[in-house]
Design a protein around this motif. Structure first.
Motif, PDB file in Angstrom:
ATOM      1  N   PRO A 178      -1.734  -7.103   1.888  1.00  0.00           N
ATOM      2  CA  PRO A 178      -2.970  -6.650   1.231  1.00  0.00           C
ATOM      3  C   PRO A 178      -2.799  -5.309   0.514  1.00  0.00           C
ATOM      4  O   PRO A 178      -2.349  -4.339   1.098  1.00  0.00           O
ATOM      5  N   PHE A 179      -3.112  -5.286  -0.756  1.00  0.00           N
ATOM      6  CA  PHE A 179      -3.184  -4.065  -1.550  1.00  0.00           C
ATOM      7  C   PHE A 179      -4.064  -4.370  -2.752  1.00  0.00           C
ATOM      8  O   PHE A 179      -4.471  -5.515  -2.963  1.00  0.00           O
ATOM      9  N   ALA A 180      -4.371  -3.366  -3.523  1.00  0.00           N
ATOM     10  CA  ALA A 180      -5.291  -3.555  -4.649  1.00  0.00           C
ATOM     11  C   ALA A 180      -4.760  -4.606  -5.621  1.00  0.00           C
ATOM     12  O   ALA A 180      -3.609  -4.531  -6.060  1.00  0.00           O
ATOM     13  N   ASN A 181      -5.590  -5.595  -5.917  1.00  0.00           N
ATOM     14  CA  ASN A 181      -5.258  -6.655  -6.880  1.00  0.00           C
ATOM     15  C   ASN A 181      -4.043  -7.488  -6.466  1.00  0.00           C
ATOM     16  O   ASN A 181      -3.363  -8.062  -7.322  1.00  0.00           O
ATOM     17  N   HIS A 182      -3.788  -7.574  -5.162  1.00  0.00           N
ATOM     18  CA  HIS A 182      -2.606  -8.329  -4.723  1.00  0.00           C
ATOM     19  C   HIS A 182      -2.717  -9.810  -5.087  1.00  0.00           C
ATOM     20  O   HIS A 182      -1.709 -10.464  -5.366  1.00  0.00           O
ATOM     21  N   PHE A 183      -3.938 -10.353  -5.106  1.00  0.00           N
ATOM     22  CA  PHE A 183      -4.097 -11.760  -5.480  1.00  0.00           C
ATOM     23  C   PHE A 183      -3.685 -11.974  -6.933  1.00  0.00           C
ATOM     24  O   PHE A 183      -3.016 -12.968  -7.254  1.00  0.00           O
ATOM     25  N   LEU A 184      -4.053 -11.052  -7.802  1.00  0.00           N
ATOM     26  CA  LEU A 184      -3.725 -11.186  -9.222  1.00  0.00           C
ATOM     27  C   LEU A 184      -2.216 -11.089  -9.443  1.00  0.00           C
ATOM     28  O   LEU A 184      -1.646 -11.861 -10.225  1.00  0.00           O
ATOM     29  N   PHE A 185      -1.563 -10.168  -8.737  1.00  0.00           N
ATOM     30  CA  PHE A 185      -0.105 -10.047  -8.859  1.00  0.00           C
ATOM     31  C   PHE A 185       0.592 -11.294  -8.299  1.00  0.00           C
ATOM     32  O   PHE A 185       1.574 -11.780  -8.877  1.00  0.00           O
ATOM     33  N   GLY A 186       0.095 -11.803  -7.179  1.00  0.00           N
ATOM     34  CA  GLY A 186       0.670 -13.020  -6.619  1.00  0.00           C
ATOM     35  C   GLY A 186       0.490 -14.203  -7.552  1.00  0.00           C
ATOM     36  O   GLY A 186       1.397 -15.025  -7.728  1.00  0.00           O
ATOM     37  N   LEU A 187      -0.696 -14.277  -8.160  1.00  0.00           N
ATOM     38  CA  LEU A 187      -0.966 -15.342  -9.125  1.00  0.00           C
ATOM     39  C   LEU A 187       0.001 -15.257 -10.306  1.00  0.00           C
ATOM     40  O   LEU A 187       0.504 -16.279 -10.793  1.00  0.00           O
ATOM     41  N   GLY A 188       0.279 -14.029 -10.757  1.00  0.00           N
ATOM     42  CA  GLY A 188       1.211 -13.833 -11.868  1.00  0.00           C
ATOM     43  C   GLY A 188       2.621 -14.296 -11.517  1.00  0.00           C
ATOM     44  O   GLY A 188       3.293 -14.928 -12.352  1.00  0.00           O
ATOM     45  N   ALA A 189       3.064 -13.995 -10.297  1.00  0.00           N
ATOM     46  CA  ALA A 189       4.400 -14.428  -9.877  1.00  0.00           C
ATOM     47  C   ALA A 189       4.488 -15.946  -9.834  1.00  0.00           C
ATOM     48  O   ALA A 189       5.475 -16.544 -10.298  1.00  0.00           O
ATOM     49  N   PHE A 190       3.462 -16.587  -9.312  1.00  0.00           N
ATOM     50  CA  PHE A 190       3.472 -18.050  -9.262  1.00  0.00           C
ATOM     51  C   PHE A 190       3.312 -18.667 -10.650  1.00  0.00           C
ATOM     52  O   PHE A 190       3.802 -19.767 -10.893  1.00  0.00           O
ATOM     53  N   LEU A 191       2.626 -17.965 -11.555  1.00  0.00           N
ATOM     54  CA  LEU A 191       2.541 -18.445 -12.925  1.00  0.00           C
ATOM     55  C   LEU A 191       3.933 -18.533 -13.556  1.00  0.00           C
ATOM     56  O   LEU A 191       4.281 -19.535 -14.198  1.00  0.00           O
ATOM     57  N   VAL A 192       4.744 -17.499 -13.342  1.00  0.00           N
ATOM     58  CA  VAL A 192       6.119 -17.519 -13.857  1.00  0.00           C
ATOM     59  C   VAL A 192       6.904 -18.650 -13.198  1.00  0.00           C
ATOM     60  O   VAL A 192       7.686 -19.353 -13.854  1.00  0.00           O
ATOM     61  N   ALA A 193       6.698 -18.843 -11.888  1.00  0.00           N
ATOM     62  CA  ALA A 193       7.403 -19.920 -11.184  1.00  0.00           C
ATOM     63  C   ALA A 193       7.040 -21.281 -11.775  1.00  0.00           C
ATOM     64  O   ALA A 193       7.916 -22.132 -12.006  1.00  0.00           O
ATOM     65  N   GLN A 194       5.758 -21.510 -12.044  1.00  0.00           N
ATOM     66  CA  GLN A 194       5.332 -22.796 -12.600  1.00  0.00           C
ATOM     67  C   GLN A 194       5.895 -23.009 -14.001  1.00  0.00           C
ATOM     68  O   GLN A 194       6.330 -24.120 -14.345  1.00  0.00           O
ATOM     69  N   LEU A 195       5.896 -21.963 -14.813  1.00  0.00           N
ATOM     70  CA  LEU A 195       6.454 -22.084 -16.158  1.00  0.00           C
ATOM     71  C   LEU A 195       7.957 -22.357 -16.103  1.00  0.00           C
ATOM     72  O   LEU A 195       8.487 -23.120 -16.924  1.00  0.00           O
ATOM     73  N   THR A 196       8.635 -21.751 -15.137  1.00  0.00           N
ATOM     74  CA  THR A 196      10.072 -21.979 -14.989  1.00  0.00           C
ATOM     75  C   THR A 196      10.351 -23.409 -14.560  1.00  0.00           C
ATOM     76  O   THR A 196      11.263 -24.069 -15.079  1.00  0.00           O
ATOM     77  N   TYR A 197       9.579 -23.920 -13.601  1.00  0.00           N
ATOM     78  CA  TYR A 197       9.714 -25.328 -13.219  1.00  0.00           C
ATOM     79  C   TYR A 197       9.441 -26.236 -14.422  1.00  0.00           C
ATOM     80  O   TYR A 197      10.115 -27.252 -14.624  1.00  0.00           O
ATOM     81  N   THR A 198       8.444 -25.877 -15.234  1.00  0.00           N
ATOM     82  CA  THR A 198       8.113 -26.685 -16.416  1.00  0.00           C
ATOM     83  C   THR A 198       9.302 -26.788 -17.358  1.00  0.00           C
ATOM     84  O   THR A 198       9.645 -27.879 -17.843  1.00  0.00           O
ATOM     85  N   VAL A 199       9.950 -25.663 -17.621  1.00  0.00           N
ATOM     86  CA  VAL A 199      11.136 -25.667 -18.481  1.00  0.00           C
ATOM     87  C   VAL A 199      12.252 -26.494 -17.840  1.00  0.00           C
ATOM     88  O   VAL A 199      12.941 -27.266 -18.522  1.00  0.00           O
ATOM     89  N   THR A 200      12.418 -26.350 -16.535  1.00  0.00           N
ATOM     90  CA  THR A 200      13.453 -27.109 -15.812  1.00  0.00           C
ATOM     91  C   THR A 200      13.283 -28.610 -16.015  1.00  0.00           C
ATOM     92  O   THR A 200      14.244 -29.327 -16.316  1.00  0.00           O
ATOM     93  N   PHE A 201      12.064 -29.105 -15.847  1.00  0.00           N
ATOM     94  CA  PHE A 201      11.806 -30.534 -15.966  1.00  0.00           C
ATOM     95  C   PHE A 201      11.829 -30.993 -17.422  1.00  0.00           C
ATOM     96  O   PHE A 201      12.324 -32.088 -17.728  1.00  0.00           O
ATOM     97  N   ALA A 202      11.285 -30.162 -18.313  1.00  0.00           N
ATOM     98  CA  ALA A 202      11.186 -30.555 -19.724  1.00  0.00           C
ATOM     99  C   ALA A 202      12.558 -30.725 -20.361  1.00  0.00           C
ATOM    100  O   ALA A 202      12.706 -31.517 -21.309  1.00  0.00           O
ATOM    101  N   ARG A 203      13.572 -30.018 -19.864  1.00  0.00           N
ATOM    102  CA  ARG A 203      14.927 -30.144 -20.405  1.00  0.00           C
ATOM    103  C   ARG A 203      15.466 -31.555 -20.252  1.00  0.00           C
ATOM    104  O   ARG A 203      16.388 -31.961 -20.973  1.00  0.00           O
TER     105      ARG A 203
END
Length: 232
Positions: free
Chosen positions: A91-116
Protein backbone atom coordinates in the motif's frame (compact mmCIF):
# COMPACT_ATOMS: atom_id res chain seq x y z
CA UNK A 1 18.51 -34.14 -32.00
CA UNK A 2 15.01 -32.69 -31.78
CA UNK A 3 12.31 -33.13 -29.15
CA UNK A 4 10.50 -35.93 -30.95
CA UNK A 5 10.60 -39.38 -29.48
CA UNK A 6 13.12 -41.33 -31.55
CA UNK A 7 15.00 -44.58 -31.76
CA UNK A 8 18.67 -44.05 -31.04
CA UNK A 9 21.24 -46.58 -30.00
CA UNK A 10 18.59 -49.20 -29.29
CA UNK A 11 16.59 -47.07 -26.86
CA UNK A 12 13.69 -44.67 -27.10
CA UNK A 13 14.14 -41.01 -26.18
CA UNK A 14 10.89 -39.35 -25.19
CA UNK A 15 10.05 -35.74 -25.69
CA UNK A 16 10.11 -33.51 -22.60
CA UNK A 17 6.79 -32.38 -21.23
CA UNK A 18 5.89 -28.71 -21.29
CA UNK A 19 5.70 -28.53 -17.51
CA UNK A 20 8.02 -30.86 -15.49
CA UNK A 21 6.46 -32.51 -12.45
CA UNK A 22 8.81 -30.89 -9.85
CA UNK A 23 8.05 -27.44 -11.27
CA UNK A 24 4.31 -28.21 -11.26
CA UNK A 25 4.45 -29.26 -7.61
CA UNK A 26 6.45 -26.18 -6.56
CA UNK A 27 4.08 -23.91 -8.49
CA UNK A 28 0.97 -25.43 -6.90
CA UNK A 29 2.48 -25.41 -3.39
CA UNK A 30 3.65 -21.79 -3.63
CA UNK A 31 0.34 -20.60 -5.05
CA UNK A 32 -1.67 -22.53 -2.45
CA UNK A 33 0.47 -21.24 0.43
CA UNK A 34 0.04 -17.64 -0.66
CA UNK A 35 -3.72 -17.98 -1.13
CA UNK A 36 -4.16 -19.66 2.27
CA UNK A 37 -2.15 -16.99 4.09
CA UNK A 38 -3.95 -14.23 2.21
CA UNK A 39 -7.34 -15.76 3.05
CA UNK A 40 -6.46 -15.75 6.76
CA UNK A 41 -5.72 -12.03 6.59
CA UNK A 42 -1.95 -12.24 6.91
CA UNK A 43 -0.52 -8.75 6.34
CA UNK A 44 3.24 -8.39 5.99
CA UNK A 45 5.70 -7.01 3.46
CA UNK A 46 7.11 -10.50 2.85
CA UNK A 47 3.71 -11.53 1.48
CA UNK A 48 4.50 -9.46 -1.62
CA UNK A 49 7.59 -11.61 -2.17
CA UNK A 50 5.65 -14.84 -1.62
CA UNK A 51 2.98 -13.64 -4.05
CA UNK A 52 5.40 -13.62 -6.99
CA UNK A 53 7.08 -16.98 -6.27
CA UNK A 54 4.67 -18.89 -8.59
CA UNK A 55 5.34 -16.30 -11.32
CA UNK A 56 9.07 -16.74 -10.71
CA UNK A 57 8.69 -20.50 -11.30
CA UNK A 58 6.90 -19.82 -14.59
CA UNK A 59 9.64 -17.31 -15.48
CA UNK A 60 12.28 -20.00 -14.94
CA UNK A 61 10.31 -22.50 -17.05
CA UNK A 62 9.89 -20.00 -19.89
CA UNK A 63 13.60 -19.19 -19.80
CA UNK A 64 14.45 -22.91 -19.98
CA UNK A 65 11.87 -24.09 -22.53
CA UNK A 66 11.26 -21.17 -24.90
CA UNK A 67 13.59 -19.67 -27.47
CA UNK A 68 14.16 -16.58 -29.57
CA UNK A 69 11.76 -13.68 -29.56
CA UNK A 70 9.00 -15.69 -27.89
CA UNK A 71 11.19 -16.30 -24.85
CA UNK A 72 12.22 -12.65 -24.58
CA UNK A 73 8.65 -11.38 -24.86
CA UNK A 74 7.22 -13.99 -22.49
CA UNK A 75 9.87 -13.20 -19.87
CA UNK A 76 9.11 -9.50 -20.25
CA UNK A 77 5.38 -10.13 -19.77
CA UNK A 78 6.00 -12.26 -16.68
CA UNK A 79 8.43 -9.68 -15.31
CA UNK A 80 5.90 -6.86 -15.59
CA UNK A 81 3.24 -9.15 -14.13
CA UNK A 82 5.43 -9.77 -11.08
CA UNK A 83 6.06 -6.03 -10.79
CA UNK A 84 2.30 -5.42 -10.94
CA UNK A 85 1.75 -8.05 -8.23
CA UNK A 86 4.18 -6.30 -5.90
CA UNK A 87 2.80 -2.84 -6.61
CA UNK A 88 -0.75 -4.00 -5.88
CA UNK A 89 0.34 -5.80 -2.69
CA UNK A 90 2.24 -2.89 -1.07
CA UNK A 91 0.00 0.00 0.00
CA UNK A 92 1.20 3.46 -1.02
CA UNK A 93 -0.29 6.45 -2.80
CA UNK A 94 -1.81 5.46 -6.16
CA UNK A 95 -0.43 1.92 -5.88
CA UNK A 96 -3.46 0.55 -7.76
CA UNK A 97 -2.77 2.85 -10.70
CA UNK A 98 0.91 1.88 -10.83
CA UNK A 99 0.01 -1.81 -10.59
CA UNK A 100 -2.54 -1.36 -13.36
CA UNK A 101 0.16 0.26 -15.51
CA UNK A 102 2.55 -2.65 -14.99
CA UNK A 103 -0.12 -5.16 -15.97
CA UNK A 104 -1.05 -3.02 -18.97
CA UNK A 105 2.52 -3.41 -20.26
CA UNK A 106 2.33 -7.15 -19.53
CA UNK A 107 -0.89 -7.51 -21.53
CA UNK A 108 0.51 -5.54 -24.46
CA UNK A 109 3.64 -7.69 -24.41
CA UNK A 110 1.58 -10.89 -24.44
CA UNK A 111 -0.42 -9.40 -27.33
CA UNK A 112 2.73 -8.86 -29.38
CA UNK A 113 3.93 -12.37 -28.47
CA UNK A 114 0.76 -14.00 -29.80
CA UNK A 115 0.29 -11.68 -32.78
CA UNK A 116 3.73 -12.65 -34.15
CA UNK A 117 2.30 -16.12 -34.84
CA UNK A 118 -1.31 -15.27 -35.62
CA UNK A 119 -3.53 -16.37 -38.48
CA UNK A 120 -7.09 -15.62 -39.54
CA UNK A 121 -9.79 -18.30 -39.30
CA UNK A 122 -13.51 -18.81 -38.71
CA UNK A 123 -12.69 -20.09 -35.24
CA UNK A 124 -10.93 -16.79 -34.54
CA UNK A 125 -14.01 -14.85 -35.63
CA UNK A 126 -16.21 -16.78 -33.20
CA UNK A 127 -13.78 -16.37 -30.33
CA UNK A 128 -13.28 -12.68 -31.07
CA UNK A 129 -17.05 -12.15 -30.95
CA UNK A 130 -17.21 -13.89 -27.56
CA UNK A 131 -14.43 -11.62 -26.26
CA UNK A 132 -16.25 -8.55 -27.59
CA UNK A 133 -19.44 -9.52 -25.79
CA UNK A 134 -17.55 -10.10 -22.53
CA UNK A 135 -15.72 -6.77 -22.84
CA UNK A 136 -18.93 -4.82 -23.50
CA UNK A 137 -20.65 -6.44 -20.51
CA UNK A 138 -17.67 -5.75 -18.25
CA UNK A 139 -17.24 -2.20 -19.46
CA UNK A 140 -20.88 -1.27 -18.93
CA UNK A 141 -20.67 -2.55 -15.35
CA UNK A 142 -17.28 -1.19 -14.33
CA UNK A 143 -16.54 2.03 -16.21
CA UNK A 144 -19.49 4.09 -14.89
CA UNK A 145 -18.41 3.19 -11.34
CA UNK A 146 -14.66 3.71 -11.83
CA UNK A 147 -14.81 7.50 -11.49
CA UNK A 148 -11.48 9.21 -12.22
CA UNK A 149 -9.93 5.83 -12.98
CA UNK A 150 -12.37 5.18 -15.84
CA UNK A 151 -9.82 6.10 -18.54
CA UNK A 152 -6.92 3.88 -17.33
CA UNK A 153 -9.33 1.05 -16.54
CA UNK A 154 -10.89 1.39 -19.99
CA UNK A 155 -7.47 1.27 -21.65
CA UNK A 156 -6.63 -1.84 -19.65
CA UNK A 157 -9.86 -3.54 -20.70
CA UNK A 158 -8.98 -2.84 -24.33
CA UNK A 159 -5.46 -4.22 -23.80
CA UNK A 160 -6.58 -7.48 -22.22
CA UNK A 161 -9.24 -7.96 -24.89
CA UNK A 162 -6.53 -7.54 -27.55
CA UNK A 163 -4.44 -10.11 -25.70
CA UNK A 164 -7.36 -12.55 -25.72
CA UNK A 165 -8.06 -12.09 -29.44
CA UNK A 166 -4.41 -12.56 -30.43
CA UNK A 167 -4.20 -15.63 -28.19
CA UNK A 168 -7.19 -17.04 -30.08
CA UNK A 169 -5.43 -16.28 -33.38
CA UNK A 170 -2.19 -18.10 -32.52
CA UNK A 171 -1.37 -20.43 -35.39
CA UNK A 172 -0.56 -23.33 -33.06
CA UNK A 173 -4.30 -23.84 -32.60
CA UNK A 174 -3.60 -24.44 -28.91
CA UNK A 175 -6.73 -24.03 -26.83
CA UNK A 176 -4.50 -23.47 -23.79
CA UNK A 177 -3.58 -19.95 -24.90
CA UNK A 178 -7.17 -18.87 -25.39
CA UNK A 179 -8.24 -20.56 -22.14
CA UNK A 180 -5.43 -18.73 -20.35
CA UNK A 181 -6.48 -15.41 -21.85
CA UNK A 182 -10.11 -15.89 -20.84
CA UNK A 183 -9.08 -16.91 -17.33
CA UNK A 184 -6.90 -13.79 -17.12
CA UNK A 185 -9.91 -11.72 -18.18
CA UNK A 186 -12.01 -13.41 -15.47
CA UNK A 187 -9.40 -12.62 -12.83
CA UNK A 188 -9.22 -8.96 -13.83
CA UNK A 189 -13.01 -8.74 -14.05
CA UNK A 190 -13.21 -9.97 -10.45
CA UNK A 191 -10.73 -7.27 -9.38
CA UNK A 192 -12.72 -4.56 -11.15
CA UNK A 193 -16.13 -5.69 -9.90
CA UNK A 194 -14.87 -6.14 -6.34
CA UNK A 195 -13.20 -2.70 -6.33
CA UNK A 196 -15.72 -0.59 -8.24
CA UNK A 197 -19.11 -2.33 -8.21
CA UNK A 198 -19.89 -4.72 -5.34
CA UNK A 199 -17.74 -6.77 -2.93
CA UNK A 200 -17.19 -10.32 -4.19
CA UNK A 201 -17.24 -13.09 -1.55
CA UNK A 202 -13.76 -14.60 -1.12
CA UNK A 203 -12.55 -12.13 -3.75
CA UNK A 204 -8.85 -12.48 -2.93
CA UNK A 205 -8.89 -16.26 -3.26
CA UNK A 206 -10.84 -16.30 -6.53
CA UNK A 207 -8.73 -13.52 -8.02
CA UNK A 208 -5.43 -15.23 -7.27
CA UNK A 209 -6.69 -18.70 -8.23
CA UNK A 210 -7.75 -17.50 -11.68
CA UNK A 211 -4.65 -15.31 -12.03
CA UNK A 212 -2.15 -18.07 -11.26
CA UNK A 213 -4.10 -20.48 -13.44
CA UNK A 214 -4.15 -18.00 -16.33
CA UNK A 215 -0.42 -17.36 -16.22
CA UNK A 216 0.31 -21.10 -16.10
CA UNK A 217 -1.97 -21.78 -19.09
CA UNK A 218 -0.33 -19.01 -21.13
CA UNK A 219 3.22 -20.15 -20.41
CA UNK A 220 2.50 -23.85 -20.97
CA UNK A 221 0.57 -22.98 -24.13
CA UNK A 222 3.56 -21.06 -25.50
CA UNK A 223 5.95 -23.87 -24.59
CA UNK A 224 3.77 -26.46 -26.33
CA UNK A 225 3.46 -24.24 -29.39
CA UNK A 226 7.25 -23.82 -29.44
CA UNK A 227 7.79 -27.57 -29.17
CA UNK A 228 5.28 -28.18 -31.98
CA UNK A 229 7.10 -25.69 -34.20
CA UNK A 230 10.42 -27.42 -33.53
CA UNK A 231 8.93 -30.81 -34.50
CA UNK A 232 7.35 -29.52 -37.70
Amino acid sequence: MNDLAMKAGGHTETAPTALPQPATLLFVLAATLYMLLDATGTKALWMAALKIVPIGILFWLAAQRLGGGTRALCLLALGFSALGDVLLAIPFANHFLFGLGAFLVAQLTYTVTFARHGKLSLCLAGRAFAVLVAVVLLGTQVLPAAGELALPVGLYILAISAMAVTAAAHRSGSSLLFAGALTFMASDALIAINRFVDPVPLAGTWIMLTYYGAQALLVVGLIRADLAAQRA
